[in-house]
Design an enzyme around this catalytic site. Structure first.
Site, mmCIF file in Angstrom:
data_model
loop_
_atom_site.group_PDB
_atom_site.id
_atom_site.type_symbol
_atom_site.label_atom_id
_atom_site.label_comp_id
_atom_site.label_asym_id
_atom_site.label_seq_id
_atom_site.Cartn_x
_atom_site.Cartn_y
_atom_site.Cartn_z
ATOM 1 N N SER A 1 52.073 10.005 27.871
ATOM 2 C CA SER A 1 53.056 9.043 28.319
ATOM 3 C C SER A 1 52.463 8.092 29.419
ATOM 4 C CB SER A 1 54.466 9.850 28.917
ATOM 5 O OG SER A 1 55.193 9.275 29.089
ATOM 6 N N ASP B 1 59.551 9.222 18.300
ATOM 7 C CA ASP B 1 59.289 9.217 19.520
ATOM 8 C C ASP B 1 60.289 8.238 20.298
ATOM 9 O OD1 ASP B 1 58.749 9.082 22.067
ATOM 10 O OD2 ASP B 1 56.522 8.814 21.746
ATOM 11 N N HIS C 1 58.324 13.351 21.855
ATOM 12 C CA HIS C 1 57.373 12.749 23.057
ATOM 13 C C HIS C 1 56.492 13.702 23.380
ATOM 14 C CE1 HIS C 1 56.244 9.552 25.504
ATOM 15 N NE2 HIS C 1 56.832 10.151 26.728
#
Length: 268
Positions: A96, A219, A247
């Site tokens: 991320s 996602d 995610h």
């Protein structure tokens, strides 16, 4: 060796190989999120795990609202850790927001990075239509930040299942919710603001380290358009679409995530 930095970021070094691989967690998480993948790399790599200041078992007293008011403060810490451990030519796996933190660090000090793996990363979460789709309108981000401020626990229980996906595996959402809730609410909110309002699109052109972009299915944080955007603008990048949904593929689908990384490292 600067033990203060290793303590500050709760650095752990594991594994039996010579090649260093650094796993960097995302917002609201800590190094424990990599626990399913660590055994799959342990035999062949020197694994480095750490927590950003304000996360996990890091030294919360080292948190500075001024320093961590941009992703550069976090990139500085990554470089501190790599310098302390003398990790030249390391592989950096960033989940991320850590994908961008690693990229920013590599632009500043190229020597520490051999390859970067971006897992569900995004250079900009806010839409800039019509030229850029990041997945969120500014008003949605503002609402999210406001919710964090008004009702932190409520925010965590609302967001965790949405970003985790994998509805049939309730334990994953529960773990993520607990991880969110274990953070200091003020630090978590600032990290969220820095993450979701950052814009690293201009820096993509300056990044030169070979990069694997791993794009998950469904996602909600990093849509497929984001992966395509980065791939067209990052030099030496490879884009792979995973079957994994949500995610957090390192939690939900660690074997598939590991396989993509190992396949990439084998040919590059």
């Amino acid at each position: 060796m600067n033990m203060d930095i290793l303590t500050r970021n709760n650095v752990k070094v594991l594994g039996h190989g010579k090649q260093a691989i650094v796993f960097a967690h995302g917002f609201g998480c800590d190094q424990n999120m990599w626990r399913h993948m660590v055994p799959l790399f342990e035999q062949d790599y020197r694994i480095v795990l750490f927590d950003y200041v304000g996360s996990g078992a890091s030294q919360i007293n080292d948190y500075s609202p001024d320093k961590y008011n941009s992703l550069n403060g976090y990139a500085e810490d990554v470089l501190d850790v790599m310098d302390t451990l003398r990790l030249e030519d390391a592989i950096f796996v960033g989940h991320s927001v850590s994908g961008m933190i690693g990229m920013l660090a590599s632009i500043r000090e190229k020597k520490y990075f051999r390859q970067i793996v971006m897992l569900g990363a995004s250079p900009r979460y806010v839409n800039d239509l019509p030229s850029y789709y990041g997945g969120f309108d500014r008003s949605e981000i503002d609402e999210l930040l406001q919710m964090m401020q008004m009702n932190f626990i409520g925010w965590a229980s609302y967001l965790a299942p949405i970003v985790m996906q994998n509805q049939e595996r309730q334990e994953l959402s529960t773990e993520l919710e607990k991880s969110f809730c274990s953070r200091d609410p003020h630090i978590a909110r600032q990290f969220a603001e820095v993450t979701f309002l950052s814009d690293c699109r201009p820096e993509l052109a300056s990044a030169s380290i070979p990069t694997l972009i791993l794009q998950c299915t469904d996602d909600s944080i990093s849509p497929p358009e984001v992966g395509e955007y980065m791939h067209t603008r990052l030099k030496n990048s490879t884009l792979r679409h995973m079957k994994a949904t949500g995610h957090y593929p390192h939690l939900s689908h660690p074997e598939e995530t590991t396989q993509y990384i190992k396949d990439y490292l084998a040919i590059s």
